[in-house]
Design an enzyme around this catalytic site. Structure first.
Site, PDB file in Angstrom:
ATOM      1  N   HIS A   1      28.961  57.825  -0.163  1.00  0.00           N
ATOM      2  CA  HIS A   1      29.923  58.865  -0.562  1.00  0.00           C
ATOM      3  C   HIS A   1      30.558  58.604  -1.924  1.00  0.00           C
ATOM      4  O   HIS A   1      31.516  59.277  -2.302  1.00  0.00           O
ATOM      5  CB  HIS A   1      31.013  59.027   0.505  1.00  0.00           C
ATOM      6  CG  HIS A   1      30.526  59.682   1.762  1.00  0.00           C
ATOM      7  ND1 HIS A   1      30.125  61.006   1.813  1.00  0.00           N
ATOM      8  CD2 HIS A   1      30.344  59.188   3.015  1.00  0.00           C
ATOM      9  CE1 HIS A   1      29.734  61.300   3.045  1.00  0.00           C
ATOM     10  NE2 HIS A   1      29.851  60.208   3.806  1.00  0.00           N
TER      11      HIS A   1
ATOM     12  N   HIS B   1      22.839  55.474   7.501  1.00  0.00           N
ATOM     13  CA  HIS B   1      23.947  55.664   6.546  1.00  0.00           C
ATOM     14  C   HIS B   1      25.306  55.891   7.214  1.00  0.00           C
ATOM     15  O   HIS B   1      26.324  55.445   6.728  1.00  0.00           O
ATOM     16  CB  HIS B   1      23.648  56.810   5.566  1.00  0.00           C
ATOM     17  CG  HIS B   1      23.613  58.169   6.192  1.00  0.00           C
ATOM     18  ND1 HIS B   1      22.521  58.635   6.888  1.00  0.00           N
ATOM     19  CD2 HIS B   1      24.537  59.161   6.246  1.00  0.00           C
ATOM     20  CE1 HIS B   1      22.775  59.857   7.333  1.00  0.00           C
ATOM     21  NE2 HIS B   1      23.989  60.207   6.956  1.00  0.00           N
TER      22      HIS B   1
ATOM     23  N   LYS C   1      30.305  55.710  11.770  1.00  0.00           N
ATOM     24  CA  LYS C   1      31.066  56.754  12.470  1.00  0.00           C
ATOM     25  C   LYS C   1      31.386  56.361  13.911  1.00  0.00           C
ATOM     26  O   LYS C   1      32.259  56.964  14.527  1.00  0.00           O
ATOM     27  CB  LYS C   1      30.321  58.097  12.427  1.00  0.00           C
ATOM     28  CG  LYS C   1      30.482  58.817  11.085  1.00  0.00           C
ATOM     29  CD  LYS C   1      29.822  60.189  11.100  1.00  0.00           C
ATOM     30  CE  LYS C   1      30.071  60.930   9.779  1.00  0.00           C
ATOM     31  NZ  LYS C   1      29.295  62.192   9.719  1.00  0.00           N
TER      32      LYS C   1
HETATM   33  P1  C2E Z   1      28.825  65.337   7.004  1.00  0.00           P
HETATM   34  O1  C2E Z   1      29.151  66.556   7.769  1.00  0.00           O
HETATM   35  O2  C2E Z   1      27.538  64.661   7.317  1.00  0.00           O
HETATM   36  O3  C2E Z   1      28.825  65.709   5.465  1.00  0.00           O
HETATM   37  C1  C2E Z   1      28.327  64.836   4.490  1.00  0.00           C
HETATM   38  C2  C2E Z   1      28.698  65.293   3.108  1.00  0.00           C
HETATM   39  O4  C2E Z   1      28.060  66.530   2.804  1.00  0.00           O
HETATM   40  C3  C2E Z   1      30.178  65.565   2.924  1.00  0.00           C
HETATM   41  O5  C2E Z   1      30.863  64.358   2.644  1.00  0.00           O
HETATM   42  C4  C2E Z   1      30.157  66.509   1.703  1.00  0.00           C
HETATM   43  O6  C2E Z   1      29.966  65.793   0.496  1.00  0.00           O
HETATM   44  C5  C2E Z   1      28.903  67.311   1.932  1.00  0.00           C
HETATM   45  N1  C2E Z   1      29.198  68.601   2.601  1.00  0.00           N
HETATM   46  C6  C2E Z   1      29.164  68.852   3.935  1.00  0.00           C
HETATM   47  N2  C2E Z   1      29.460  70.164   4.176  1.00  0.00           N
HETATM   48  C7  C2E Z   1      29.687  70.730   2.981  1.00  0.00           C
HETATM   49  C8  C2E Z   1      29.991  72.088   2.550  1.00  0.00           C
HETATM   50  O7  C2E Z   1      30.164  72.996   3.359  1.00  0.00           O
HETATM   51  N3  C2E Z   1      30.121  72.309   1.206  1.00  0.00           N
HETATM   52  C9  C2E Z   1      29.960  71.316   0.283  1.00  0.00           C
HETATM   53  N4  C2E Z   1      30.091  71.643  -1.004  1.00  0.00           N
HETATM   54  N5  C2E Z   1      29.659  70.045   0.645  1.00  0.00           N
HETATM   55  C10 C2E Z   1      29.512  69.747   1.961  1.00  0.00           C
HETATM   56  P2  C2E Z   1      32.438  64.254   2.920  1.00  0.00           P
HETATM   57  O8  C2E Z   1      33.127  65.479   2.440  1.00  0.00           O
HETATM   58  O9  C2E Z   1      32.891  62.959   2.324  1.00  0.00           O
HETATM   59  O10 C2E Z   1      32.586  64.193   4.476  1.00  0.00           O
HETATM   60  C11 C2E Z   1      32.181  63.067   5.225  1.00  0.00           C
HETATM   61  C12 C2E Z   1      32.173  63.387   6.688  1.00  0.00           C
HETATM   62  O11 C2E Z   1      33.506  63.732   7.087  1.00  0.00           O
HETATM   63  C13 C2E Z   1      31.320  64.602   7.055  1.00  0.00           C
HETATM   64  O12 C2E Z   1      29.977  64.232   7.202  1.00  0.00           O
HETATM   65  C14 C2E Z   1      31.970  65.022   8.376  1.00  0.00           C
HETATM   66  O13 C2E Z   1      31.576  64.189   9.426  1.00  0.00           O
HETATM   67  C15 C2E Z   1      33.440  64.757   8.097  1.00  0.00           C
HETATM   68  N6  C2E Z   1      34.127  65.963   7.583  1.00  0.00           N
HETATM   69  C16 C2E Z   1      34.295  66.343   6.294  1.00  0.00           C
HETATM   70  N7  C2E Z   1      35.022  67.460   6.235  1.00  0.00           N
HETATM   71  C17 C2E Z   1      35.332  67.825   7.498  1.00  0.00           C
HETATM   72  C18 C2E Z   1      36.094  68.916   8.092  1.00  0.00           C
HETATM   73  O14 C2E Z   1      36.637  69.805   7.397  1.00  0.00           O
HETATM   74  N8  C2E Z   1      36.197  68.924   9.448  1.00  0.00           N
HETATM   75  C19 C2E Z   1      35.623  67.971  10.232  1.00  0.00           C
HETATM   76  N9  C2E Z   1      35.732  68.055  11.555  1.00  0.00           N
HETATM   77  N10 C2E Z   1      34.909  66.943   9.707  1.00  0.00           N
HETATM   78  C20 C2E Z   1      34.781  66.866   8.380  1.00  0.00           C
HETATM   79 FE    FE Z   2      28.798  59.581   5.638  1.00  0.00          FE
HETATM   80 FE    FE Z   3      25.223  62.143   7.553  1.00  0.00          FE
END
Ligand code: C2E
Ligand code: FE
Ligand code: FE
Ligand code: SIN
Ligand code: SIN
Length: 403
Positions: free
Chosen positions: A306, A250, A254
């Site tokens: 997403h 998925h 990245k």
């Molecule tokens: P990821 O870390 O694999 O997270 C996948 C999805 O899980 C996120 O999609 C979000 O929908 C959900 N998610 C992850 N952590 C949390 C959380 O603490 N609370 C809630 N309610 N949901 C959560 P999203 O937001 O579209 O982010 C996609 C990717 O972007 C993430 O994959 C990560 O790689 C990056 N990312 C998102 N936010 C941040 C951030 O604040 N800092 C950094 N360094 N990377 C971020």
């Molecule tokens: Fe993703």
């Molecule tokens: Fe993932």
């Protein structure tokens, strides 16, 4: 001793099954089919397969129709159990010797044999193992892939009987021809893990374990969802086979995102997050020369994982997968999002919530469950969330297995 005789129809039917096996891609689906067919050929109540990994046998698949309710059976698949390749256990002995062992009663072994029957499974599940057929899984080139154990052969009246020689030769013939498909299934999964380890170099949160978990969660949620909808078994098995691998990919897009953004310890700016959103399109582009159903599904999941059920996700419609998409076009919602991606979304967010990230700490289970529930109907398809909670024990077994 007379060689058991087989009709050419019997041999042809086995070769046909092996031919079918070659259409399957993921190792779990392949093991599932090999075990079903072997049990059918010998009329066995139960069976399991152990695969060789270094000097050990790793418990890799189990079926026992008499014993389990469905979810318990699925959870048992993800047990972590290894047995040394040595004379002490039956399966270990067969791996050493590369010859079948036929046992009439597991609790009445001849005094001179070096191996012992391991009673822990019977004890845990209140089962009574009597007759056992244990076979090495050898390729034509004589490589040992694993060991298969079939338990409690039944006669027409459903009485437990010993495995006869006909069973033994017939099942061996099938299993050894199937062994090479197991190798191929293992290779497919390893290829994908290797591909994802590229992404892992870029984003340490996308570890092999995360990728395996998202694949396994997606396959299990899909199956429950499909059973709830009464889809037919053949369809379910085919899709389940593909979704396991496609969901592992998925986040492969990245690899196209800069380290400075991906590994940022803190919160992202809006511009940075806009960059990250492109991982969906980058991933999808890898599969545009669609040559197989697996490419098709991998594209679907990479592009849409997403998107949100009620809208508001990303990337929205990207017809040519280029950078010219209309930023004002409304994002996808509901059934416009392929079911495979609706499932991978729940699997991915669940796993992200449970895990440590460069930008967040793991969240505890009760809270994670609450978040998934609260987002049913907004972020997530409610039917998928329902399937997820129906199999929560299986989900937890997977989380334990791939840590
Ligand atoms: P990821 O870390 O694999 O997270 C996948 C999805 O899980 C996120 O999609 C979000 O929908 C959900 N998610 C992850 N952590 C949390 C959380 O603490 N609370 C809630 N309610 N949901 C959560 P999203 O937001 O579209 O982010 C996609 C990717 O972007 C993430 O994959 C990560 O790689 C990056 N990312 C998102 N936010 C941040 C951030 O604040 N800092 C950094 N360094 N990377 C971020
Ligand atoms: Fe993703
Ligand atoms: Fe993932
Ligand atoms: C095991 O379940 O630990 C192996 C069974 C056997 O003894 O062959
Ligand atoms: C979001 O804000 O969409 C992430 C919350 C979630 O899906 O749990």
């Amino acid at each position: 001793m007379n060689e058991p005789q087989y009709s050419s129809e019997e041999v042809a039917s086995i070769l046909k099954i092996i031919d079918d096996l070659n259409t399957l891609k993921d190792v779990d689906t392949i093991l599932d089919r090999i075990l079903s067919e072997s049990r059918r050929l010998s009329n066995a109540d139960a069976g399991s397969i152990f695969l060789v990994q270094g000097k050990e046998l790793v418990f890799s698949y189990v079926q026992n129709d008499m014993l389990f309710d469905r979810e318990k059976g699925r959870a048992a698949l993800y047990q972590n159990l290894t047995v040394p390749i040595s004379n002490e256990s039956i399966v270990g002995h067969v791996a050493m010797d590369r010859k079948p062992i036929v046992i009439e009663d597991a609790y009445d072994l001849p005094a001179e044999v070096p191996y012992r029957f391991n009673t822990s499974f019977d004890e845990e599940y209140g089962y009574r193992t009597v007759s056992i057929l244990t076979l090495p899984l050898l390729t034509i080139e004589n490589r040992l892939v694993g060991v298969m154990q079939l338990i409690n052969a039944k006669d027409k009246d459903n009485n437990v009987v010993p495995f006869d020689e006909r069973n033994q030769v017939f099942v061996s013939f099938f299993a050894n021809n199937a062994a090479v498909t197991i190798e191929r299934g293992i290779m497919n999964r390893e290829l994908i893990l290797r591909m994802m380890s590229m992404a892992e170099l870029r984003d340490p949160s996308e570890t092999g374990a995360h990728v395996q978990r998202v694949g396994a969660y997606s396959a299990e949620i899909y199956e429950r969802w499909a059973l709830n909808r009464n889809l037919d078994d053949k369809n379910i098995q085919a899709t389940r086979d593909l979704i396991r691998l496609a969901a592992m990919l998925h986040d492969v897009g990245k690899v196209g995102i800069a380290d400075s953004i991906l590994k940022k310890p803190g919160k992202l700016t809006d511009e940075e997050f806009d960059e990250i959103k492109k991982h969906t399109v980058y991933g999808a582009r890898l599969f545009t020369s669609i040559t197989s159903e697996l490419d098709q599904m991998s594209l679907e999941i990479a592009l849409n994982h997403h998107e949100k059920w009620a809208g508001g996700g990303y990337p929205g419609p990207v017809p040519e997968l280029d950078d010219t998409c209309d930023p004002l076009a409304p994002p996808k919602q509901g059934d416009e999002i392929p079911i495979t991606a609706r499932i991978a979304a729940v699997a991915d967010v669940y796993d992200a919530l449970c895990s440590r990230r460069s930008y967040k700490e793991p969240i505890d289970q009760d809270k994670v469950h609450q978040i998934i529930r609260e987002n049913s109907g907004t972020h997530f398809d409610p039917e998928v969330v329902e399937a997820f909670f129906q199999i929560i024990d299986v989900i937890e077994a997977i989380r334990e297995k791939y840590q």
